[in-house]
Every structure is written in structure tokens, then in C-alpha cells.
Design a protein around this motif. Structure first.
Motif, PDB file in Angstrom:
ATOM      1  N   ASN A  80       0.822  -1.202   0.000  1.00 21.04           N
ATOM      2  CA  ASN A  80       0.000   0.000   0.000  1.00 21.04           C
ATOM      3  C   ASN A  80       0.860   1.257   0.000  1.00 21.04           C
ATOM      4  O   ASN A  80       2.066   1.206   0.254  1.00 21.04           O
ATOM      5  N   PHE A  88      -5.097 -10.478   0.559  1.00 18.36           N
ATOM      6  CA  PHE A  88      -6.513 -10.721   0.314  1.00 18.36           C
ATOM      7  C   PHE A  88      -6.778 -12.216   0.346  1.00 18.36           C
ATOM      8  O   PHE A  88      -6.165 -12.984  -0.393  1.00 18.36           O
ATOM      9  N   THR A  99      -4.600  -6.291   6.670  1.00 16.95           N
ATOM     10  CA  THR A  99      -3.572  -5.269   6.477  1.00 16.95           C
ATOM     11  C   THR A  99      -2.551  -5.294   7.603  1.00 16.95           C
ATOM     12  O   THR A  99      -2.894  -5.279   8.779  1.00 16.95           O
ATOM     13  N   ARG A 126      -7.267  -7.517  14.093  1.00 14.73           N
ATOM     14  CA  ARG A 126      -8.463  -6.952  14.705  1.00 14.73           C
ATOM     15  C   ARG A 126      -9.498  -6.705  13.616  1.00 14.73           C
ATOM     16  O   ARG A 126      -9.197  -6.127  12.575  1.00 14.73           O
ATOM     17  N   ASP A 128     -12.130  -4.723  11.965  1.00 15.87           N
ATOM     18  CA  ASP A 128     -12.605  -3.340  11.973  1.00 15.87           C
ATOM     19  C   ASP A 128     -13.996  -3.195  11.367  1.00 15.87           C
ATOM     20  O   ASP A 128     -14.617  -2.140  11.493  1.00 15.87           O
ATOM     21  N   ARG A 135     -12.598  -6.278   6.798  1.00 17.13           N
ATOM     22  CA  ARG A 135     -11.285  -5.668   6.969  1.00 17.13           C
ATOM     23  C   ARG A 135     -10.696  -6.055   8.328  1.00 17.13           C
ATOM     24  O   ARG A 135     -11.308  -5.798   9.370  1.00 17.13           O
ATOM     25  N   SER A 137      -7.300  -5.314  10.674  1.00 21.97           N
ATOM     26  CA  SER A 137      -6.160  -4.402  10.823  1.00 21.97           C
ATOM     27  C   SER A 137      -5.175  -4.983  11.810  1.00 21.97           C
ATOM     28  O   SER A 137      -5.481  -5.936  12.515  1.00 21.97           O
ATOM     29  N   LYS A 138      -4.001  -4.356  11.892  1.00 17.83           N
ATOM     30  CA  LYS A 138      -3.008  -4.750  12.902  1.00 17.83           C
ATOM     31  C   LYS A 138      -2.668  -6.227  12.766  1.00 17.83           C
ATOM     32  O   LYS A 138      -2.534  -6.945  13.748  1.00 17.83           O
TER      33      LYS A 138
ATOM     34  N   ARG B  24      -8.378   1.018  -2.614  1.00 17.91           N
ATOM     35  CA  ARG B  24      -8.777   0.373  -1.368  1.00 17.91           C
ATOM     36  C   ARG B  24      -7.940   0.872  -0.188  1.00 17.91           C
ATOM     37  O   ARG B  24      -8.199   0.521   0.955  1.00 17.91           O
ATOM     38  N   ASP B  25      -6.927   1.672  -0.497  1.00 17.29           N
ATOM     39  CA  ASP B  25      -6.098   2.187   0.600  1.00 17.29           C
ATOM     40  C   ASP B  25      -5.972   3.705   0.493  1.00 17.29           C
ATOM     41  O   ASP B  25      -4.879   4.266   0.571  1.00 17.29           O
ATOM     42  N   GLN B  45      -7.145   3.246   5.036  1.00 14.20           N
ATOM     43  CA  GLN B  45      -7.829   2.087   4.446  1.00 14.20           C
ATOM     44  C   GLN B  45      -9.172   2.486   3.851  1.00 14.20           C
ATOM     45  O   GLN B  45     -10.152   1.774   3.977  1.00 14.20           O
ATOM     46  N   LEU B  62     -13.971   2.646   7.572  1.00 12.81           N
ATOM     47  CA  LEU B  62     -14.307   2.041   8.862  1.00 12.81           C
ATOM     48  C   LEU B  62     -13.710   2.896   9.981  1.00 12.81           C
ATOM     49  O   LEU B  62     -12.515   3.204   9.974  1.00 12.81           O
ATOM     50  N   LYS B  64     -13.077   2.226  13.061  1.00 17.75           N
ATOM     51  CA  LYS B  64     -12.077   1.555  13.909  1.00 17.75           C
ATOM     52  C   LYS B  64     -10.686   1.572  13.278  1.00 17.75           C
ATOM     53  O   LYS B  64      -9.699   1.247  13.939  1.00 17.75           O
ATOM     54  N   SER B  65     -10.606   1.931  12.003  1.00 15.96           N
ATOM     55  CA  SER B  65      -9.307   1.983  11.346  1.00 15.96           C
ATOM     56  C   SER B  65      -8.625   3.341  11.495  1.00 15.96           C
ATOM     57  O   SER B  65      -7.519   3.533  10.988  1.00 15.96           O
TER      58      SER B  65
END
Lengths: 145, 179
Positions: A80, A88, A99, A126, A128, A135, A137-138, B24-25, B45, B62, B64-65
Motif C-alpha cells: 500500500n 486478500f 492489512t 483486529r 474493523d 477488513r 487491521s493490525k 482500497r487504501d 484504508q 471504517l 475503527k481503522s
């Protein structure tokens, strides 16, 4: 000064310092270490995607904000713009997007570069929520397959 | 005749794929400037898309992101203000006004106006904001800076922290879209 009053002042002073210290500690509390976090849910990418796709509200109640270990096949992998990395699972656009922070990428270059499209993998992260994909994250790679 | 029909269908499907630019990012950050505290947060994101034929622009993100430097701030943001367990997603659906002013074939930085519905914290508001489309051979970068008021979206700021959180928050969005 009466000893009792002196004692009272000292006690109030101690409580005051304790409250202040707690406040400063909380304000500066570190972020959760997601690589070491305990897995709350273990699920396949396909199942996780289906859950959100079929009933998002229900899936949010079950998975939103939780630490999830998702297993699946790598469909795609991209770097990214902010040097984070996304893998994915299940499907390119309608699947689970995992991600990895740029900091994780920097210290796990070798491991992440080694992952190939088509490979089975277990990723912890996590949840999200859901856009058109789930999605996570982390993220970090879970090694006990 | 049948063959001609299929050829036309083929061209139609090829063209419709080439008109949608996505990412997407994408990047959104916001900044709150208040007497006692400055708050900054970033989200990398963002899902966004632009249809260059119709001018339809949309993004989804989102809550939470959103990342904060201070963990406690991130916790308060999610639990108390944005209530991300109830409203995990914010989205925008709108259009580039006067799309004909933009020549997608000619690289350049075009000033545009964007109008549409922004949904945040479960509340939908019409917004009308300035923005830019930077067109190059490889991508379209859509970017904009605008202000939002938490109270317009029912986001309650307790009196105790009135000097920590601004009444008007600056939002920056920058998304690089590719076909």
C-alpha cells in the motif's frame, strides 16, 4: 499543627499524587500489542466473509473489534501507499482484507515476501468491520498452522 | 447480425470497466484544534471510486481503522464520540458538479466541486465542498480539505472537554484512483 491535621494533609497529598500518576499513566498508556494479543475467534476466511455478507448486523455483534485468527488461501497481495501491506483471502474484492502495519512489514520483510499467491495462511488481526470486504487491521502471521 | 450484436456487447463491457477508477487504501485524516489540545488522526484504508463518465464519486471508511498517537484518545473516539460499535462505517455518495469542466484525457490539476450525502455516526447530511482532481497517465488523485461539525452528526462532546475538542474539525482526504 495538630498531628491529626498533619496526618490528614499527608494522606490527601498521597491520594492526590496517586490520582495524578494514574491520570498521567492512562493518558500515556501504550497501544495494544496486537502481535501478542490473544485470539478471540478462529474462523475461515470464507465463513467470515459469508457471515458479514449475509447479515452484517449479526456479524458485527459477533466479530467487530475482536482479535480474529482467519485462515484461507492468498488470492492477492499488495504493497500500500503508506508502506503497509494487504493480503486478500478468499476473494480479491469480496473476501477478507488483512492489512499489516508498515512497522510490522519493516521487521518481518523476509517472512511476508515469502508468502505466495495460492498459499494457505493463518493471519491474526483486529476486525474493523465490513466495507465490500471484511477488513482486518493490525495483522500478524500466525505460525501454528 | 447476431455477430454485430455480440461485438457491440463486448465493446460496451470493455468500456464500462475502463470508466470506474478505484482504490482500497485511500487516505483520510482529520485535525481538531482546541485551546487545551490538538487532535490528529489518520485512516489509510479508505475505499473509494469515481465513475469518470457519470461523475459519481463515493467512498467508505471504517471508524475503527482511524489511528491516533494516544491509545486513550483512540479509545474515547471509538467508545464515547463516534460510537463505532453502533456505527462502524462512514460513507459518502455524491457527484462531481460540472463534470464537463474536467478533461480526463488531459493531465492536470482540476478544481472541482463535490456534492452529495455524507453519513457519519448514523446521521446523513448533504455536503457541498471544493476539491481537486489531479489527472495523470497512471492515476486520478482526488483530494479535498473541508470542515465538519461533530454536532451536525449528533456527536456529543461533553462540556468537560469543550476546550479539548474543536467545534469544527478539518478533514483532509486524498485518494489515488486507478482503473
Amino acid at each position: 499543627m495538630k498531628p491529626k491535621i498533619k496526618l490528614a494533609i499527608i494522606l490527601v497529598g498521597i491520594v492526590g499524587v496517586a490520582l495524578l500518576a494514574t491520570g498521567i499513566f492512562l493518558y500515556n498508556k501504550p497501544h495494544k500489542n496486537y502481535a501478542r494479543a490473544k485470539v478471540e475467534v478462529s474462523i475461515s476466511a470464507g465463513e467470515l466473509y459469508d457471515a458479514f455478507n449475509k447479515d452484517e448486523q449479526n456479524a458485527n455483534e459477533k466479530y467487530l473489534g475482536k482479535i480474529i485468527a482467519v485462515n484461507g488461501t492468498i488470492i492477492n497481495k499488495t504493497n500500500n501507499r503508506n508502506n503497509s501491506l494487504s493480503i486478500f483471502l478468499f476473494d480479491d474484492f469480496s473476501g477478507v482484507t488483512c492489512t499489516f502495519d508498515s512497522s510490522y512489514v519493516a521487521t518481518n520483510q523476509h517472512q511476508l515476501q515469502g508468502l505466495q499467491v495460492g498459499q494457505q495462511v493463518k493471519i491474526k488481526g483486529r476486525c474493523d468491520g465490513f466495507l465490500s470486504d471484511v477488513r482486518l487491521s493490525k495483522c500478524s502471521i500466525e505460525l501454528d498452522n | 447480425m447476431k455477430n454485430l450484436f455480440y461485438i457491440i456487447l463486448l465493446f460496451a463491457s470493455v468500456n464500462s470497466n475502463a470508466q470506474k477508477y478505484i482504490t482500497r487504501d485511500g487516505h483520510i485524516d482529520f485535525y481538531s484544534h482546541a485551546p487545551l489540545e490538538d487532535i490528529r488522526s489518520t485512516n489509510d484504508q479508505v475505499a473509494a471510486s469515481l465513475d469518470i463518465i457519470t461523475g459519481q464519486l463515493s467512498f467508505a471508511v471504517l471508524m475503527k481503522s482511524f489511528e491516533f498517537e494516544k491509545a486513550l484518545m483512540q479509545q474515547h473516539f471509538n467508545e464515547n464520540y463516534i460510537e463505532s460499535d453502533e456505527y462502524p462505517r462512514a460513507s459518502f455518495k455524491g457527484d462531481i458538479v460540472q463534470l464537463s469542466d474536467v478533461n480526463f484525457e488531459k493531465p492536470g490539476d482540476y478544481k472541482v466541486r463535490v456534492k452529495g450525502k455524507l453519513t457519519l455516526h448514523g446521521v446523513t447530511q448533504e455536503i457541498d465542498v471544493p476539491g481537486n482532481l489531479k489527472i495523470s497517465k497512471k492515476s486520478i488523485v482526488a483530494y479535498s480539505t473541508f470542515n465538519l461539525k461533530p454536532k451536525d452528526f449528533n456527536i456529543k462532546i461533553p462540556a468537560a472537554v469543550k476546550n479539548n475538542i474543536a467545534e469544527s474539525i478539518q478533514v483532509n482526504i486524498k485518494v489515488e484512483l486507478t482503473p
